[in-house]
Design a protein around this motif. Structure first.
Motif, PDB file in Angstrom:
ATOM      1  N   UNK A 181      -7.847  -7.087  -0.355  1.00  0.00           N
ATOM      2  CA  UNK A 181      -6.641  -5.999  -0.283  1.00  0.00           C
ATOM      3  C   UNK A 181      -7.612  -4.774  -0.159  1.00  0.00           C
ATOM      4  N   UNK A 182      -8.647  -4.427  -0.127  1.00  0.00           N
ATOM      5  CA  UNK A 182      -9.286  -3.309   0.387  1.00  0.00           C
ATOM      6  C   UNK A 182      -9.373  -3.241   1.690  1.00  0.00           C
ATOM      7  N   UNK A 183      -9.115  -4.385   2.651  1.00  0.00           N
ATOM      8  CA  UNK A 183      -9.013  -4.252   4.019  1.00  0.00           C
ATOM      9  C   UNK A 183      -7.814  -4.051   4.326  1.00  0.00           C
ATOM     10  N   UNK A 184      -6.765  -4.132   3.640  1.00  0.00           N
ATOM     11  CA  UNK A 184      -5.174  -3.731   3.962  1.00  0.00           C
ATOM     12  C   UNK A 184      -4.477  -5.105   3.746  1.00  0.00           C
ATOM     13  N   UNK A 185      -5.184  -6.110   3.198  1.00  0.00           N
ATOM     14  CA  UNK A 185      -4.470  -7.445   3.178  1.00  0.00           C
ATOM     15  C   UNK A 185      -3.737  -7.279   1.698  1.00  0.00           C
ATOM     16  N   UNK A 186      -3.639  -8.612   1.178  1.00  0.00           N
ATOM     17  CA  UNK A 186      -3.139  -8.694  -0.169  1.00  0.00           C
ATOM     18  C   UNK A 186      -1.603  -8.185  -0.408  1.00  0.00           C
ATOM     19  N   UNK A 187      -1.424  -7.359  -1.426  1.00  0.00           N
ATOM     20  CA  UNK A 187      -0.026  -6.943  -1.813  1.00  0.00           C
ATOM     21  C   UNK A 187       0.445  -6.065  -0.438  1.00  0.00           C
ATOM     22  N   UNK A 188      -0.452  -5.138   0.087  1.00  0.00           N
ATOM     23  CA  UNK A 188       0.170  -4.343   1.203  1.00  0.00           C
ATOM     24  C   UNK A 188       0.462  -5.128   2.166  1.00  0.00           C
ATOM     25  N   UNK A 189      -0.206  -6.068   2.454  1.00  0.00           N
ATOM     26  CA  UNK A 189       0.169  -7.027   3.730  1.00  0.00           C
ATOM     27  C   UNK A 189       1.596  -7.670   3.463  1.00  0.00           C
ATOM     28  N   UNK A 190       1.873  -8.027   2.339  1.00  0.00           N
ATOM     29  CA  UNK A 190       3.227  -8.609   2.232  1.00  0.00           C
ATOM     30  C   UNK A 190       4.256  -7.532   2.233  1.00  0.00           C
TER      31      UNK A 190
END
Length: 412
Positions: free
Chosen positions: A104-113
């Motif tokens: 998530x801190x690398x821009x993945x996770x929820x922000x990726x979706x």
């Protein structure tokens, strides 16, 4: 249309009088009838009992269920079925040692979706989501809650909620809609969290309420996401717009989210992987349903909800899938029930109660779903020939479903 099902090996979750939920020691009690019949009329359950008491009836369709078990369809009270694309790469990243929070801190996770969703048309999101919905229906789910939360913009959130509404209007399965704009902070609000909360409260919620796009309001109350104070502020605003709270709490940390949910009379508090004695105590004698998501724990290799401690304390417990692209890419409630038995040490009776009658409660559907009760919807699972209902969690990798009924009709 009258359907008669005869010679049922065992009819599960029989409740002569409708009850809303089961708690504590009651969760181990699963009322059943052996060698039973069941009558469905115009989408509803109208009669049931032992075969010896079968009344004379002229049925349009008769199904011989010899060797088979019938139970209410699963009630999945926590999903994120509406999304765009997938997060397969993050799955590999976790195998390579990155944690959910690091991704998530690398821009993945929820922000990726969220990025994918906002780049995808509403029609395409609908076409992707309906495939997932059809899949869970054939896996025995007869009622499902679906959240927004991958938009994180006004238009993105509204787009998701419109897709949920279209699914509810198109398919016979009962769908409840939840607004989860407070799922994460968008990148452009990273340094202005108060600004995003203000946007949720003053812009998103009024439009959602005006267009009747949601039943519930949800917030991800967790370290690094929304604080208890921020969660309470959004819950209060949602209530003012007619939305009942259902919140994500205690997935990675216990920070007081459960107490906040109880304070604002949340219908459910979901995840609960990390529970301390104060959290369990806070849920006693409340109307808030604790919801466990064991396939999320399985997929992320994080702790499981401490079901035994909670049930021993007299609490109810519901089970749901958390179907989403990042932490639980599965909507299989049969696997959830099995995992609850295998990893959370719930008995089959407790797990079935948690996935039917208590799941219905966690969606506000106690009057219509979750048990074999006269007048309730004829949403049912008919198994293949099996030795007992213990085989449902025991044979966790097998599809033991022969037919699924929604509104009294067999899915094809």
């Amino acid at each position: 249309m009258i359907t008669l099902i005869t010679n049922i090996k065992e009819l599960l979750q029989v409740r002569e009088t409708s009850i809303t939920k089961v708690s504590g020691a009651e969760m181990a009690v699963l009322p059943t009838i052996k060698n039973a019949f069941l009558i469905l009329e115009y989408g509803l359950i109208t009669d049931f009992g032992e075969m010896s008491a079968l009344p004379k009836i002229k049925a349009d369709k008769i199904i011989d269920a010899t060797g088979r078990i019938v139970l209410p369809s699963w009630c999945d009270s926590h999903t994120h079925i509406v999304y765009a694309g997938n997060r397969e790469q993050e799955f590999v990243d976790r195998i390579n040692g990155f944690s959910y929070e690091e991704i998530a801190n690398r821009g993945g996770g929820i922000l990726n979706s969220a990025k994918k969703l906002n780049e995808t048309t509403e029609e395409e999101i609908y076409n992707q989501s309906k495939i997932r919905l059809e899949e869970v229906m054939h896996l025995g789910t007869g009622a499902v809650e679906i959240k927004s939360g991958y938009g994180l913009t006004i238009e993105g959130e509204l787009k998701m909620l419109r897709v949920i509404k279209k699914l509810a209007e198109t398919y016979p399965i009962t769908i409840k809609s939840t607004f989860l704009g407070a799922h994460a902070f968008p990148l452009h609000y990273k340094e202005n969290k108060a600004g995003y909360i203000e946007e949720i409260i003053t812009q998103m919620l009024p439009q959602i309420a005006q267009n009747k796009l949601a039943d519930y309001v949800d917030i991800f109350c967790e370290t690094g996401y929304f604080s208890v104070e921020e969660t309470e502020k959004i819950m209060e605003a949602g209530i003012q717009h007619g939305l009942v709270p259902k919140i994500h709490v205690n997935q990675f940390n216990s920070i007081g989210g459960i107490q906040a949910g109880v304070k604002f009379k949340a219908l459910s508090v979901d995840h609960l992987e990390i529970m301390n004695p104060e959290d369990i105590e806070a849920l006693k004698d409340t109307e808030t349903m604790p919801v466990a998501l064991p396939s999320c724990s399985y997929f992320l290799s994080i702790p499981y909800t401490p079901a035994r401690e909670m049930i021993k304390a007299g609490l109810p417990l519901a089970l749901a899938t958390d179907f989403n692209p990042g932490s639980t890419p599965s909507g299989n409630m049969n696997f959830v029930v099995a995992t609850a038995c295998i990893k959370m040490k719930m008995t089959p009776e407790e797990a079935i109660n948690a996935a039917t009658i208590n799941g219905a409660y966690a969606m506000g559907l106690s009057e219509s779903h979750g048990s074999i009760t006269k007048g309730k919807k004829a949403n049912l699972i008919l198994t293949k020939p099996i030795s007992s209902y213990y085989q449902i969690p025991y044979a966790f990798g097998s599809n033991l479903i022969e037919s699924v009924f929604i509104d009294g009709k067999i899915l094809v």
